[in-house]
Design an enzyme around this catalytic site. Structure first.
Site, mmCIF file in Angstrom:
data_model
loop_
_atom_site.group_PDB
_atom_site.id
_atom_site.type_symbol
_atom_site.label_atom_id
_atom_site.label_comp_id
_atom_site.label_asym_id
_atom_site.label_seq_id
_atom_site.Cartn_x
_atom_site.Cartn_y
_atom_site.Cartn_z
ATOM 1 N N GLN A 123 -4.901 -5.484 6.703
ATOM 2 C CA GLN A 123 -5.902 -6.380 6.108
ATOM 3 C C GLN A 123 -5.963 -7.732 6.787
ATOM 4 O O GLN A 123 -6.872 -8.513 6.507
ATOM 5 C CB GLN A 123 -5.607 -6.564 4.610
ATOM 6 C CG GLN A 123 -5.764 -5.311 3.790
ATOM 7 C CD GLN A 123 -7.197 -4.805 3.736
ATOM 8 O OE1 GLN A 123 -8.151 -5.565 3.813
ATOM 9 N NE2 GLN A 123 -7.359 -3.496 3.617
ATOM 10 N N LYS A 164 -10.584 -1.056 10.401
ATOM 11 C CA LYS A 164 -10.646 -2.282 9.572
ATOM 12 C C LYS A 164 -11.115 -3.473 10.403
ATOM 13 O O LYS A 164 -11.311 -4.554 9.876
ATOM 14 C CB LYS A 164 -9.258 -2.611 9.004
ATOM 15 C CG LYS A 164 -8.554 -1.453 8.320
ATOM 16 C CD LYS A 164 -8.759 -1.453 6.848
ATOM 17 C CE LYS A 164 -7.793 -0.466 6.204
ATOM 18 N NZ LYS A 164 -8.218 -0.081 4.874
ATOM 19 N N HIS A 200 0.866 -1.180 0.000
ATOM 20 C CA HIS A 200 0.000 0.000 0.000
ATOM 21 C C HIS A 200 0.906 1.235 0.000
ATOM 22 O O HIS A 200 2.025 1.184 0.531
ATOM 23 C CB HIS A 200 -0.836 -0.049 1.286
ATOM 24 C CG HIS A 200 -1.930 0.954 1.390
ATOM 25 N ND1 HIS A 200 -1.709 2.251 1.784
ATOM 26 C CD2 HIS A 200 -3.268 0.840 1.186
ATOM 27 C CE1 HIS A 200 -2.869 2.889 1.811
ATOM 28 N NE2 HIS A 200 -3.820 2.061 1.453
ATOM 29 N N ASP A 204 2.555 -5.003 8.103
ATOM 30 C CA ASP A 204 1.367 -4.184 7.907
ATOM 31 C C ASP A 204 0.165 -5.137 7.990
ATOM 32 O O ASP A 204 -0.114 -5.882 7.045
ATOM 33 C CB ASP A 204 1.458 -3.487 6.541
ATOM 34 C CG ASP A 204 0.156 -2.787 6.162
ATOM 35 O OD1 ASP A 204 -0.840 -2.938 6.893
ATOM 36 O OD2 ASP A 204 0.149 -2.100 5.121
ATOM 37 N N CYS A 207 -4.716 2.291 -3.733
ATOM 38 C CA CYS A 207 -3.464 2.803 -3.145
ATOM 39 C C CYS A 207 -2.296 1.841 -3.371
ATOM 40 O O CYS A 207 -1.419 1.694 -2.505
ATOM 41 C CB CYS A 207 -3.624 3.096 -1.651
ATOM 42 S SG CYS A 207 -4.794 4.399 -1.318
HETATM 43 N N1 PMP Z 1 -2.028 -0.896 4.426
HETATM 44 C C1 PMP Z 1 -2.991 -1.642 3.880
HETATM 45 C C2 PMP Z 1 -2.660 -3.022 3.405
HETATM 46 C C3 PMP Z 1 -4.278 -1.145 3.759
HETATM 47 O O1 PMP Z 1 -5.237 -1.895 3.212
HETATM 48 C C4 PMP Z 1 -4.560 0.157 4.219
HETATM 49 C C5 PMP Z 1 -5.947 0.751 4.084
HETATM 50 N N2 PMP Z 1 -6.521 0.569 2.832
HETATM 51 C C6 PMP Z 1 -3.520 0.897 4.790
HETATM 52 C C7 PMP Z 1 -2.279 0.340 4.878
HETATM 53 C C8 PMP Z 1 -3.739 2.277 5.318
HETATM 54 O O2 PMP Z 1 -4.646 2.266 6.365
HETATM 55 P P1 PMP Z 1 -5.170 3.648 7.005
HETATM 56 O O3 PMP Z 1 -5.652 4.471 5.843
HETATM 57 O O4 PMP Z 1 -6.284 3.209 7.899
HETATM 58 O O5 PMP Z 1 -4.037 4.269 7.727
#
Ligand code: PMP
Length: 406
Positions: free
Chosen positions: A203, A226, A123, A200, A364
């Site tokens: 997910q 999440k 991401h 990270d 993203c």
């Molecule tokens: N890493 C991953 C794998 C994600 O799916 C996301 C959210 N889509 C993020 C980081 C970022 O999370 P946040 O916007 O809640 O900080």
């Protein structure tokens, strides 16, 4: 505890009764954010009606009550992810904030020429903070490639890891491909060359059991929203000794022990990393979300979700022209796809008109889109409150959308 029953669990999530464009909502956008159970929503109201005050500094009753609830939430998080002590739990704004904290603070302990290894399926929030660090301190960013089927090219791992690798920062479950990465094996290999590992878990926290001690990761980050908790709260887990050795990320109230104009000493961890008034209600609600998960048959919920994920892939294969973006042997219930040369956002719009929430776009993960030479995907991401019937309705709606666009 009663065995998992999807129809019972759905009663805990009031938003699932909503209608969208006159159709019953089918919420397949859980990768972007999960919905909230009543007891989490009620916990926030109860906090503001009965317990609110600022934490850690007061001598009065409400400050004591709020502090107790906030610290109890830290203990609930530690228990849920298998940390041996709440001192290893830093409350953050979310995954992005957690990674930036590590990139900045741990980054301060690194030297020019040190290497950071990420993967091709990260991401943006696990790419950009490291790029900023590299620019600031003259470090080198390396990338473990992704294969056509959406798995990591592990054959290249040994070549990319060396004694120069300071940290490997990777996603546990890809938000775009649904791939579950073999993180235990990667952590062992990284540790063998002396590198730290950040997971990270944005997910994975909703979909897989996580035990930071069994994984032996050095850092783990996720967002509350999440995992059935509110937005604006997240967690950075870090091994105690690492937190001790890292300089603070931000300065301010709450993170200090003593301040003089000449020198400041810091509060013990984890408060050293929590400058300013924290998101107290968010942390308490996150603790409540984990209490909710501990009150249900979670293995049964994971099993139900695995059944949903397999069924979705099976049914999708019946549709002519469907192409999966990533088809790893081990995935969670997230599926990215394209249909012929139809644009993902057209499909997303026509699904929305039928009450179905999916996400379209690059999720993203633009470097992944570049690799697959696509503008974006349609992503269906499920949670344990989804049903087989919803998948049938989704397939039907998708077929209708394809017919309309063809
Ligand atoms: N890493 C991953 C794998 C994600 O799916 C996301 C959210 N889509 C993020 C980081 C970022 O999370 P946040 O916007 O809640 O900080």
């Amino acid at each position: 505890m009663l065995p998992f029953d999807v129809h019972e669990i759905r009663k805990d999530f009031p938003i699932l009764l909503e209608s969208v464009h006159g159709k019953p909502l089918i919420y397949f956008d859980n990768g972007a954010s999960s919905q909230k159970p009543t007891r989490v929503i009620d916990r926030i109201t109860h906090y503001y009606e009965h317990e609110h005050s600022n934490v850690h500094r007061g001598v009065h009753y409400l400050s004591f009550t709020a502090t107790q609830a906030y610290e109890a939430a830290r203990q609930a998080v530690a228990r849920f992810i298998g940390s041996s002590t709440p001192q290893e739990i830093v409350f953050t704004k979310g995954t992005t904030d957690g990674i930036n904290t590590v990139a900045y603070s741990f980054g301060e302990t690194l030297k020019a020429g040190d290497e950071i290894l990420i993967t091709g399926m990260e991401h943006h929030s696990n790419i950009v903070p490291w790029q900023l660090l590299c620019e600031r301190r003259g470090l080198i960013l390396k990338v473990l490639p992704v294969l056509e089927n959406g798995t990591l090219d592990l054959a290249k791992l040994d070549h990319l890891l060396s004694e120069r690798t300071a940290i490997v920062s990777l996603v546990h479950v890809s938000n775009t491909l649904g791939t579950v990465n073999p993180v235990k094996e990667i952590i062992e290999k990284a540790h063998a060359v002396g590198a730290k590992v950040l997971l990270d878990a944005a997910q994975s926290i909703q979909h897989l059991p996580i035990n930071v001690q069994a994984l032996d990761c050095d850092f783990l980050v996720f967002s509350g929203h999440k995992v059935f908790a509110p937005t604006g709260i997240g967690v950075l887990y870090a091994k105690h000794a690492l937190l001790e050795s890292m300089p603070p990320y931000q300065g301010g109230g709450d993170m200090i022990e003593r301040v003089t104009f000449e020198k400041t000493t810091y509060a013990p961890v984890p408060l050293k990393f929590e400058a300013g008034t924290p998101n107290i209600s968010g942390a308490i609600a996150l603790g409540e979300a984990f209490a909710f998960l501990e009150s249900i048959d979670l293995p049964g919920a994971y099993e139900h979700e695995a059944t949903l994920g397999k069924y979705l892939r099976l049914r999708m294969k019946e549709i002519p022209g469907v192409r999966f973006i990533g088809d790893a042997p081990e995935t969670c219930s997230t599926l990215s796809f394209l249909v012929g040369n139809l644009h993902p956002s057209d499909l997303g719009t026509l699904l929305d008109q039928q009450g179905i929430a999916v996400r379209t776009g690059h999720h993203c993960t633009q470097p992944l889109m570049t690799q697959f030479q696509i503008p974006g995907t349609v992503r269906a991401s499920l949670a344990f409150y989804n049903t087989l019937k919803e998948i049938d309705n989704f397939i039907h709606a998708l077929e209708r959308a394809i017919k309309l666009l063809a």
